[in-house]
Design a protein around this motif. Structure first.
Motif, PDB file in Angstrom:
ATOM      1  N   ALA A   1      -7.732   1.226  -7.094  1.00  0.00           N
ATOM      2  CA  ALA A   1      -7.573   1.455  -5.744  1.00  0.00           C
ATOM      3  C   ALA A   1      -8.283   2.765  -5.027  1.00  0.00           C
ATOM      4  O   ALA A   1      -8.686   2.815  -3.933  1.00  0.00           O
ATOM      5  CB  ALA A   1      -6.003   1.289  -5.269  1.00  0.00           C
TER       6      ALA A   1
ATOM      7  N   ARG B   1     -11.291   2.688  -2.423  1.00  0.00           N
ATOM      8  CA  ARG B   1     -11.047   3.345  -1.007  1.00  0.00           C
ATOM      9  C   ARG B   1     -12.195   3.961  -0.458  1.00  0.00           C
ATOM     10  O   ARG B   1     -12.467   4.373   0.870  1.00  0.00           O
ATOM     11  CB  ARG B   1      -9.809   4.405  -0.847  1.00  0.00           C
ATOM     12  CG  ARG B   1      -8.495   3.741  -0.826  1.00  0.00           C
ATOM     13  CD  ARG B   1      -7.396   4.657  -1.053  1.00  0.00           C
ATOM     14  NE  ARG B   1      -6.334   4.009  -1.338  1.00  0.00           N
ATOM     15  CZ  ARG B   1      -5.194   4.222  -2.403  1.00  0.00           C
ATOM     16  NH1 ARG B   1      -5.336   5.504  -2.656  1.00  0.00           N
ATOM     17  NH2 ARG B   1      -4.106   3.717  -2.526  1.00  0.00           N
TER      18      ARG B   1
ATOM     19  N   LEU C   1       5.076  -4.969  -5.605  1.00  0.00           N
ATOM     20  CA  LEU C   1       4.050  -5.211  -4.740  1.00  0.00           C
ATOM     21  C   LEU C   1       2.862  -5.873  -5.519  1.00  0.00           C
ATOM     22  O   LEU C   1       2.722  -5.674  -6.662  1.00  0.00           O
ATOM     23  CB  LEU C   1       3.282  -3.718  -4.111  1.00  0.00           C
ATOM     24  CG  LEU C   1       2.222  -3.849  -3.151  1.00  0.00           C
ATOM     25  CD1 LEU C   1       2.668  -4.397  -1.705  1.00  0.00           C
ATOM     26  CD2 LEU C   1       1.559  -2.749  -3.103  1.00  0.00           C
TER      27      LEU C   1
ATOM     28  N   ALA D   1       1.238  -6.809   3.653  1.00  0.00           N
ATOM     29  CA  ALA D   1       0.280  -5.958   3.495  1.00  0.00           C
ATOM     30  C   ALA D   1      -1.162  -6.666   3.115  1.00  0.00           C
ATOM     31  O   ALA D   1      -2.155  -6.171   3.813  1.00  0.00           O
ATOM     32  CB  ALA D   1       0.392  -5.220   2.168  1.00  0.00           C
TER      33      ALA D   1
ATOM     34  N   PHE E   1      -4.452  -6.100   5.543  1.00  0.00           N
ATOM     35  CA  PHE E   1      -5.674  -6.001   5.148  1.00  0.00           C
ATOM     36  C   PHE E   1      -6.848  -6.713   5.693  1.00  0.00           C
ATOM     37  O   PHE E   1      -7.892  -6.389   5.950  1.00  0.00           O
ATOM     38  CB  PHE E   1      -5.603  -6.121   3.342  1.00  0.00           C
ATOM     39  CG  PHE E   1      -6.969  -6.201   2.802  1.00  0.00           C
ATOM     40  CD1 PHE E   1      -7.911  -4.918   2.754  1.00  0.00           C
ATOM     41  CD2 PHE E   1      -7.489  -7.117   2.380  1.00  0.00           C
ATOM     42  CE1 PHE E   1      -9.034  -4.886   1.998  1.00  0.00           C
ATOM     43  CE2 PHE E   1      -8.860  -7.212   1.761  1.00  0.00           C
ATOM     44  CZ  PHE E   1      -9.481  -6.045   1.771  1.00  0.00           C
TER      45      PHE E   1
ATOM     46  N   GLU F   1      -2.673  -6.495  -3.630  1.00  0.00           N
ATOM     47  CA  GLU F   1      -2.348  -5.501  -2.302  1.00  0.00           C
ATOM     48  C   GLU F   1      -2.199  -4.274  -2.958  1.00  0.00           C
ATOM     49  O   GLU F   1      -2.693  -3.446  -2.077  1.00  0.00           O
ATOM     50  CB  GLU F   1      -1.042  -6.105  -1.718  1.00  0.00           C
ATOM     51  CG  GLU F   1      -1.107  -7.352  -1.181  1.00  0.00           C
ATOM     52  CD  GLU F   1       0.345  -7.878  -0.562  1.00  0.00           C
ATOM     53  OE1 GLU F   1       0.388  -8.396   0.292  1.00  0.00           O
ATOM     54  OE2 GLU F   1       1.378  -7.279  -1.418  1.00  0.00           O
ATOM     55  N   ARG F   2      -1.815  -3.965  -4.132  1.00  0.00           N
ATOM     56  CA  ARG F   2      -1.632  -2.561  -4.499  1.00  0.00           C
ATOM     57  C   ARG F   2      -3.170  -2.055  -4.692  1.00  0.00           C
ATOM     58  O   ARG F   2      -3.590  -1.013  -4.760  1.00  0.00           O
ATOM     59  CB  ARG F   2      -1.002  -2.544  -6.062  1.00  0.00           C
ATOM     60  CG  ARG F   2      -0.989  -1.195  -6.778  1.00  0.00           C
ATOM     61  CD  ARG F   2      -0.228  -1.134  -7.719  1.00  0.00           C
ATOM     62  NE  ARG F   2       0.948  -1.808  -7.763  1.00  0.00           N
ATOM     63  CZ  ARG F   2       2.010  -1.096  -7.367  1.00  0.00           C
ATOM     64  NH1 ARG F   2       1.977   0.087  -7.283  1.00  0.00           N
ATOM     65  NH2 ARG F   2       3.366  -1.818  -7.439  1.00  0.00           N
TER      66      ARG F   2
ATOM     67  N   ALA G   1      -4.882  -1.481  -1.190  1.00  0.00           N
ATOM     68  CA  ALA G   1      -4.051  -0.588  -0.217  1.00  0.00           C
ATOM     69  C   ALA G   1      -5.181   0.378   0.456  1.00  0.00           C
ATOM     70  O   ALA G   1      -5.500   1.145  -0.437  1.00  0.00           O
ATOM     71  CB  ALA G   1      -2.968  -0.219  -0.630  1.00  0.00           C
TER      72      ALA G   1
END
Length: 370
Positions: free
Chosen positions: A103, A107, A134, A168, A172, A138-139, A142
């Motif tokens: 993640a 990002r 979670l 979530a 997204f 999704e983790r 995120a």
């Protein structure tokens, strides 16, 4: 060398990764160009076993990207697949940490055009105080924002007790750019919290029947691939799949054993399908008075209901279910199916043989597919 960097990059794009790594050692300039080409498209597949329980190649790539922040804007395609061994080993409790590492890099890759994540057993790790429950996908995504994403695939292994998707995921997907055209999801139903106006240009979808029924209405989906069991496709969700902004043109049923009853239901609700790929479940479904491939003659009544079907691909069907290929029998079937469905122009049989209707109205064997 007088070549501009753009021309050099175009040349290096034709080289395999091993050659690019060698080219990067030639000079500082070659290294700079080769690195951008090398990191533009990343495809990682790794098996998680008891002796190697973590996705080390993914983690090495994350570390390499962290040391090269100037390459963040070069990344265009990222496909990562984690697979559990067979028989599966207990998932490592550190897999959520690997998702967090992924993640942190994702990002920064705001210019990605294609993202495909399958995080295997990472979703089977129970939540802890450090890592609250979670979904693994999704983790990983995120806080990500992708301004140019055109293809997105998200999934992980499913099992009883695994973490379900939360709102979530809907958030997204709702934040994805309007240019997104292809989406693959492994969830059973509608993405929780998906805004109704999200995914306005979606043209291709692959997922479960219930997910398709939730996503397709009102969206311009032209190509649909269903996964699961043919019993999952019901008279309740099929009409919702047909409620697209335009007629659905291509249907892929190769990921499920499809009985002729399903094809009849599909022809009722999706008569405008032009391309149909299917893995037939033949045993105990068609009349046994036919031997070998002639058992497929029972499809004539099903094909008659399709108004525009031009391409029928039966290659995913196991040859054992229909007997060995016989060109005369295949030709006879092509002619029989064309009488039932006049729009039919091409047929690929379970034997991988490819038949095409010529301009003279005669069927011809083109070639065996690899």
């Amino acid at each position: 060398m007088a070549l501009p960097n753009e021309t050099l990059a175009a040349i290096l794009h034709e080289l395999p990764p091993s050659s690019l790594a060698a080219v990067a050692c030639v000079s500082v300039r070659f290294n700079a160009v080769a690195e951008r080409v090398l990191y533009a498209s990343v495809y990682i597949t790794e098996m998680l076993t008891e002796s190697s329980p973590l996705p080390y190649r993914t983690l090495y790539w994350c570390e390499a990207m962290r040391r090269r922040p100037h390459l963040y804007d070069a990344a265009r395609r990222l496909h990562i697949r984690w697979q559990a061994s067979s028989p599966p080993a207990p998932p490592s409790p550190y897999l959520p940490n690997a998702c967090d590492e992924l993640a942190r890099i994702l990002r920064h890759l705001s210019l990605l055009e294609s993202l495909d994540l399958f995080l295997g057993p990472a979703n089977l790790v129970p939540g802890t105080e450090e890592h609250p429950p979670l979904h693994a996908v999704e983790r990983a995504v995120a806080g990500c924002r992708f301004a140019q994403l055109r293809m997105c695939g998200l999934g992980a292994d499913a099992a009883k007790g695994a973490q379900a998707y939360t709102r979530a995921l809907g958030a997204f997907l709702g934040a994805l750019p309007p240019v997104l055209r292809a989406l693959r999801l492994d969830l059973a139903g509608a993405p929780p919290g998906l805004p109704p106006r999200a995914l306005p240009a979606l043209a291709q979808f692959r997922g479960s029947a219930d997910a398709a029924a939730a996503l397709l209405p009102g969206r311009p989906v032209r190509s649909l691939a269903l996964v699961g069991d043919d019993a999952d496709v019901t008279r309740e969700n099929l009409p919702r799949m047909a409620a697209t902004a335009g007629a659905l043109r291509a249907l892929d049923l190769s990921a499920m054993p499809a009985r002729p009853l399903l094809l009849r239901n599909v022809s009722t609700h999706l008569p405008a399908v032009e391309s149909l790929r299917v893995r037939l479940a033949l045993r105990h479904t068609l009349h046994y008075s036919f031997s070998g491939i002639r058992i497929l003659a029972g499809l004539s009544s099903v094909l008659r209901a399709f108004e525009r079907l031009a391409f029928l691909d039966l290659s995913p069907t196991g040859v054992d279910g229909v007997g060995r290929a016989d060109s005369l029998e295949e030709l006879s079937l092509c002619m029989e199916w064309h009488r039932a469905c006049p729009s039919l122009r091409r047929v690929v049989f379970p034997s991988q043989t490819d038949w095409v209707l010529g301009a003279d109205g005669a069927w011809a064997l083109v070639a065996a597919q690899d």
